[in-house]
Motif scaffolding. Sequence first.
Motif, PDB file in Angstrom:
ATOM      1  N   ILE A   1       0.860  -1.270  -0.014  1.00 59.44           N
ATOM      2  CA  ILE A   1       0.012  -0.009   0.049  1.00 59.44           C
ATOM      3  C   ILE A   1       0.909   1.138  -0.014  1.00 59.44           C
ATOM      4  CG2 ILE A   1      -0.218   0.244   2.549  1.00 59.44           C
ATOM      5  CD1 ILE A   1      -3.307   0.291   1.125  1.00 59.44           C
ATOM      6  N   ILE A   2       0.462   2.438  -0.608  1.00 59.36           N
ATOM      7  CA  ILE A   2       1.259   3.513  -0.739  1.00 59.36           C
ATOM      8  C   ILE A   2       0.473   4.566  -0.351  1.00 59.36           C
ATOM      9  CG2 ILE A   2       2.548   5.047  -2.530  1.00 59.36           C
ATOM     10  CD1 ILE A   2       3.322   2.331  -3.053  1.00 59.36           C
ATOM     11  N   GLN A   3       0.995   5.289   0.665  1.00 63.52           N
ATOM     12  CA  GLN A   3       0.290   6.562   1.335  1.00 63.52           C
ATOM     13  C   GLN A   3       1.403   7.557   1.112  1.00 63.52           C
ATOM     14  OE1 GLN A   3      -0.315   5.646   5.560  1.00 63.52           O
ATOM     15  NE2 GLN A   3      -2.021   4.351   5.030  1.00 63.52           N
ATOM     16  N   LYS A   4       0.716   8.780   0.528  1.00 68.01           N
ATOM     17  CA  LYS A   4       1.448   9.842   0.276  1.00 68.01           C
ATOM     18  C   LYS A   4       0.735  10.962   1.225  1.00 68.01           C
ATOM     19  CE  LYS A   4       1.589  14.141  -1.374  1.00 68.01           C
ATOM     20  NZ  LYS A   4       0.652  15.226  -1.659  1.00 68.01           N
ATOM     21  N   TYR A   5       1.423  11.730   2.287  1.00 68.10           N
ATOM     22  CA  TYR A   5       1.185  12.721   2.813  1.00 68.10           C
ATOM     23  C   TYR A   5       1.504  14.050   2.480  1.00 68.10           C
ATOM     24  CZ  TYR A   5      -0.499   8.973   6.134  1.00 68.10           C
ATOM     25  OH  TYR A   5      -1.139   8.138   6.639  1.00 68.10           O
ATOM     26  N   GLY A   6       0.672  14.858   2.110  1.00 63.50           N
ATOM     27  CA  GLY A   6       1.064  16.530   1.716  1.00 63.50           C
ATOM     28  C   GLY A   6       1.503  17.305   2.631  1.00 63.50           C
ATOM     29  N   GLY A   7       2.057  18.491   2.226  1.00 62.68           N
ATOM     30  CA  GLY A   7       2.650  19.440   3.248  1.00 62.68           C
ATOM     31  C   GLY A   7       1.876  19.968   4.459  1.00 62.68           C
ATOM     32  N   SER A   8       0.558  19.939   4.250  1.00 63.04           N
ATOM     33  CA  SER A   8      -0.130  20.291   5.590  1.00 63.04           C
ATOM     34  C   SER A   8      -0.453  19.300   6.717  1.00 63.04           C
ATOM     35  CB  SER A   8      -1.582  20.914   5.200  1.00 63.04           C
ATOM     36  OG  SER A   8      -2.327  19.787   4.429  1.00 63.04           O
ATOM     37  N   SER A   9      -0.086  18.300   5.901  1.00 61.84           N
ATOM     38  CA  SER A   9      -0.514  17.047   6.820  1.00 61.84           C
ATOM     39  C   SER A   9       0.764  16.744   7.679  1.00 61.84           C
ATOM     40  CB  SER A   9      -0.825  15.620   6.113  1.00 61.84           C
ATOM     41  OG  SER A   9      -1.630  15.860   5.102  1.00 61.84           O
ATOM     42  N   VAL A  10       1.927  17.074   7.315  1.00 61.34           N
ATOM     43  CA  VAL A  10       3.286  16.839   7.976  1.00 61.34           C
ATOM     44  C   VAL A  10       3.701  18.278   8.380  1.00 61.34           C
ATOM     45  CG1 VAL A  10       3.606  14.770   6.894  1.00 61.34           C
ATOM     46  CG2 VAL A  10       4.536  16.894   5.622  1.00 61.34           C
TER      47      VAL A  10
ATOM     48  N   GLU B   1      -1.439  -2.390  -4.266  1.00 59.67           N
ATOM     49  CA  GLU B   1      -2.882  -2.679  -4.122  1.00 59.67           C
ATOM     50  C   GLU B   1      -3.548  -1.336  -4.434  1.00 59.67           C
ATOM     51  OE1 GLU B   1      -4.300  -5.410  -0.873  1.00 59.67           O
ATOM     52  OE2 GLU B   1      -5.874  -3.811  -0.724  1.00 59.67           O
ATOM     53  N   ALA B   2      -3.042  -0.241  -3.706  1.00 61.16           N
ATOM     54  CA  ALA B   2      -3.744   0.886  -3.753  1.00 61.16           C
ATOM     55  C   ALA B   2      -2.932   1.994  -3.522  1.00 61.16           C
ATOM     56  CB  ALA B   2      -4.906   1.130  -2.776  1.00 61.16           C
ATOM     57  N   CYS B   3      -3.389   3.242  -4.041  1.00 57.80           N
ATOM     58  CA  CYS B   3      -2.351   4.488  -3.706  1.00 57.80           C
ATOM     59  C   CYS B   3      -3.344   5.444  -3.121  1.00 57.80           C
ATOM     60  CB  CYS B   3      -1.808   5.053  -4.998  1.00 57.80           C
ATOM     61  SG  CYS B   3      -0.778   6.562  -4.606  1.00 57.80           S
ATOM     62  N   GLU B   4      -3.215   5.840  -1.806  1.00 57.48           N
ATOM     63  CA  GLU B   4      -3.740   6.733  -0.984  1.00 57.48           C
ATOM     64  C   GLU B   4      -3.226   8.172  -0.786  1.00 57.48           C
ATOM     65  OE1 GLU B   4      -5.871   3.278   1.736  1.00 57.48           O
ATOM     66  OE2 GLU B   4      -4.053   4.293   2.669  1.00 57.48           O
ATOM     67  N   ILE B   5      -3.867   9.103  -1.301  1.00 51.30           N
ATOM     68  CA  ILE B   5      -3.326  10.530  -1.369  1.00 51.30           C
ATOM     69  C   ILE B   5      -3.851  11.149  -0.259  1.00 51.30           C
ATOM     70  CG2 ILE B   5      -2.857  12.564  -2.436  1.00 51.30           C
ATOM     71  CD1 ILE B   5      -1.560  10.388  -4.069  1.00 51.30           C
ATOM     72  N   TYR B   6      -3.133  11.514   1.104  1.00 54.85           N
ATOM     73  CA  TYR B   6      -3.845  12.223   2.005  1.00 54.85           C
ATOM     74  C   TYR B   6      -3.611  13.606   2.119  1.00 54.85           C
ATOM     75  CZ  TYR B   6      -4.612   7.624   4.151  1.00 54.85           C
ATOM     76  OH  TYR B   6      -5.104   6.270   4.420  1.00 54.85           O
ATOM     77  N   SER B   7      -4.576  14.492   2.564  1.00 59.73           N
ATOM     78  CA  SER B   7      -4.228  16.010   2.539  1.00 59.73           C
ATOM     79  C   SER B   7      -5.100  16.449   3.586  1.00 59.73           C
ATOM     80  CB  SER B   7      -4.644  16.650   1.418  1.00 59.73           C
ATOM     81  OG  SER B   7      -5.836  16.443   0.963  1.00 59.73           O
TER      82      SER B   7
ATOM     83  N   HIS C   1      -4.356   6.185 -14.263  1.00 59.80           N
ATOM     84  CA  HIS C   1      -5.126   5.539 -15.128  1.00 59.80           C
ATOM     85  C   HIS C   1      -4.435   4.608 -16.132  1.00 59.80           C
ATOM     86  CE1 HIS C   1      -8.830   4.956 -17.407  1.00 59.80           C
ATOM     87  NE2 HIS C   1      -7.956   4.924 -18.380  1.00 59.80           N
ATOM     88  N   ARG C   2      -3.269   5.110 -16.561  1.00 61.76           N
ATOM     89  CA  ARG C   2      -2.620   4.095 -17.645  1.00 61.76           C
ATOM     90  C   ARG C   2      -2.275   3.004 -17.119  1.00 61.76           C
ATOM     91  NH1 ARG C   2       0.780   8.681 -19.890  1.00 61.76           N
ATOM     92  NH2 ARG C   2      -0.606   9.393 -21.566  1.00 61.76           N
ATOM     93  N   HIS C   3      -1.720   2.937 -15.580  1.00 60.18           N
ATOM     94  CA  HIS C   3      -1.469   1.697 -15.104  1.00 60.18           C
ATOM     95  C   HIS C   3      -2.589   0.969 -14.082  1.00 60.18           C
ATOM     96  CE1 HIS C   3       2.168   3.763 -16.082  1.00 60.18           C
ATOM     97  NE2 HIS C   3       2.927   2.734 -16.254  1.00 60.18           N
ATOM     98  N   GLN C   4      -3.805   1.552 -14.434  1.00 61.96           N
ATOM     99  CA  GLN C   4      -4.876   0.800 -13.767  1.00 61.96           C
ATOM    100  C   GLN C   4      -4.677   0.676 -12.454  1.00 61.96           C
ATOM    101  OE1 GLN C   4      -7.806  -0.287 -15.452  1.00 61.96           O
ATOM    102  NE2 GLN C   4      -7.260   1.336 -16.546  1.00 61.96           N
ATOM    103  N   ILE C   5      -4.308   1.907 -11.589  1.00 59.25           N
ATOM    104  CA  ILE C   5      -3.941   1.814 -10.182  1.00 59.25           C
ATOM    105  C   ILE C   5      -5.237   2.538  -9.487  1.00 59.25           C
ATOM    106  CG2 ILE C   5      -2.754   2.999  -8.373  1.00 59.25           C
ATOM    107  CD1 ILE C   5      -0.298   3.137 -10.708  1.00 59.25           C
ATOM    108  N   SER C   6      -5.544   1.744  -8.663  1.00 57.68           N
ATOM    109  CA  SER C   6      -6.873   2.554  -7.768  1.00 57.68           C
ATOM    110  C   SER C   6      -6.361   3.427  -6.798  1.00 57.68           C
ATOM    111  CB  SER C   6      -7.164   1.255  -6.617  1.00 57.68           C
ATOM    112  OG  SER C   6      -7.960   0.300  -7.633  1.00 57.68           O
ATOM    113  N   LEU C   7      -6.945   4.636  -7.050  1.00 57.81           N
ATOM    114  CA  LEU C   7      -6.415   5.851  -6.404  1.00 57.81           C
ATOM    115  C   LEU C   7      -7.569   6.338  -5.446  1.00 57.81           C
ATOM    116  CD1 LEU C   7      -4.246   8.103  -6.438  1.00 57.81           C
ATOM    117  CD2 LEU C   7      -5.470   8.950  -8.609  1.00 57.81           C
ATOM    118  N   TYR C   8      -7.243   6.800  -4.184  1.00 49.99           N
ATOM    119  CA  TYR C   8      -8.061   7.282  -3.206  1.00 49.99           C
ATOM    120  C   TYR C   8      -7.527   8.601  -2.847  1.00 49.99           C
ATOM    121  CZ  TYR C   8      -9.717   2.553  -3.178  1.00 49.99           C
ATOM    122  OH  TYR C   8     -10.446   1.335  -3.622  1.00 49.99           O
ATOM    123  N   ALA C   9      -8.405   9.743  -2.712  1.00 51.03           N
ATOM    124  CA  ALA C   9      -8.231  10.953  -1.936  1.00 51.03           C
ATOM    125  C   ALA C   9      -8.748  10.858  -0.744  1.00 51.03           C
ATOM    126  CB  ALA C   9      -8.495  12.104  -2.689  1.00 51.03           C
ATOM    127  N   LYS C  10      -7.832  10.974   0.418  1.00 54.35           N
ATOM    128  CA  LYS C  10      -8.228  10.882   1.842  1.00 54.35           C
ATOM    129  C   LYS C  10      -7.946  11.999   2.891  1.00 54.35           C
ATOM    130  CE  LYS C  10      -8.805   5.901   1.905  1.00 54.35           C
ATOM    131  NZ  LYS C  10      -8.916   4.755   2.668  1.00 54.35           N
TER     132      LYS C  10
END
Length: 396
Positions: free
Chosen positions: A4-13, A167-173, A220-229
């Motif tokens: 699982i990939i989780q990305k945390y943006g500037g305001s989250s950190v 399995e999924a990529c979660e973008i946290y903001s 989209h090209r790599h058919q990755i399930s993307l979530y904004a959370k």
Amino acid sequence: MSIIIQKYGGSSVATIEKLEAIADRVVKKHAEGYGVVVVVSAMGNTTDELLKLSAKITTTPPARELDMLLSTGERTTMALLSIAIQKRGAESISFTGSQSGIITTDSHSHARIISVRPYRIQDELERGRIVIVAGFQGTSYKNEITTLGRGGSDMTAIALAGALGAEACEIYSDVDGVYTADPKVVLNAQKLDELSSAQMLEMAQHGAKVLHDEAILYAHRHQISLYAKKSHVDNSAGTYIRPDGWPDHILKNAEIKPTAIVSAKKAMYLSCAIASPESWMAALETCEGIKVMDMSVSGRRAEALIDIWNCTDSRALVTKLNLKENDIADENVLNVTMIGDDLGRQPSFIRKIHAAVQSVSVEPLATFIQPNAVTFVVRREDVPAASNVLHRFITD
Ligand code: ADP
Ligand code: ASP
Ligand code: MG
């Protein structure tokens, strides 16, 4: 092992407290049995602050040095998060973009990812470690540090998700997903549970920051399930970005292929001064038997190409629109419109078709550009020549 990939943006950190809270969540996820890769942005407004520091010295810093400078923002966060995770007894390791195998073009400050070779990340995941990656950066094939453009950490996360088969990529903001409008501007904006990645791309290309436009395309090209959370809340449902709704040429990264060339039977080109956009629209609304094919309003001027095939009295139309002496209402024109997915967004393509029209001695009176159609307004007698030369883009 499911990754699982989780990305945390500037305001989250933005603070150490927030980083420690993220460390808690990441450790928990890892304990559930996932291989966890965390991509981080620079803390708070660090990137802007670094830019300001450099601007104190010069307004034209060397691009290479600016990338060296900006890449430090994300590196600070990655190391601090790894320290916080290890304090909790879990094993982790932080990597720069370069150590993560993110290979880019050499265009500093807006580099594009060419390939991802995440061997070190894979090794560490197999050892059971949590991997922290500095977002927004890579290394060029010339071995120079590059950055991916503002908001580029999303891109890092998606690219790693693709390369690692996550399995999924979660973008946290700081927002709970994608909303019907920026929730900071429209207070009763509503969260969307899901939307197509094509719609999300439109939103991103028109400035909705919540997800980075190129990251959406890549997902989209790599058919990755993307979530904004939303970070720092329990069980953020977020928004699921569904990988569908795309024109073929984008998916295949192919050349634009127009679908058809069309013209109306009878048209009028208008170019006139207007009292206000409202009064102009209201006047058009009252005109019977017309169809607006293209229109643009800029300040106190309006331009339109209207289909008047069903209009019995075009003189009455001119009166209704209250046209003045210097205004243009030309009926001796027609449209030659090229239809095709996304062609109106490609300046290089529009330049080519414009040159093609000129090559047969046709000088368009006006050009209207829409995302899926480009219209040349030409003299009636020029329609065959312009249509034929444009049609070659379909057949050739
Ligand atoms: P991060 O720093 O975590 O990468 P961003 O600032 O890039 O986060 O993106 C989140 C911001 O996007 C929100 O704070 C919000 O103000 C803005 N935003 C703009 N349009 C939208 C939208 N339609 N839905 C959600 N957020 C939006
Ligand atoms: N830190 C970079 C920026 O502020 C990249 C990112 O946050 O995605 O644009
Ligand atoms: Mg962002």
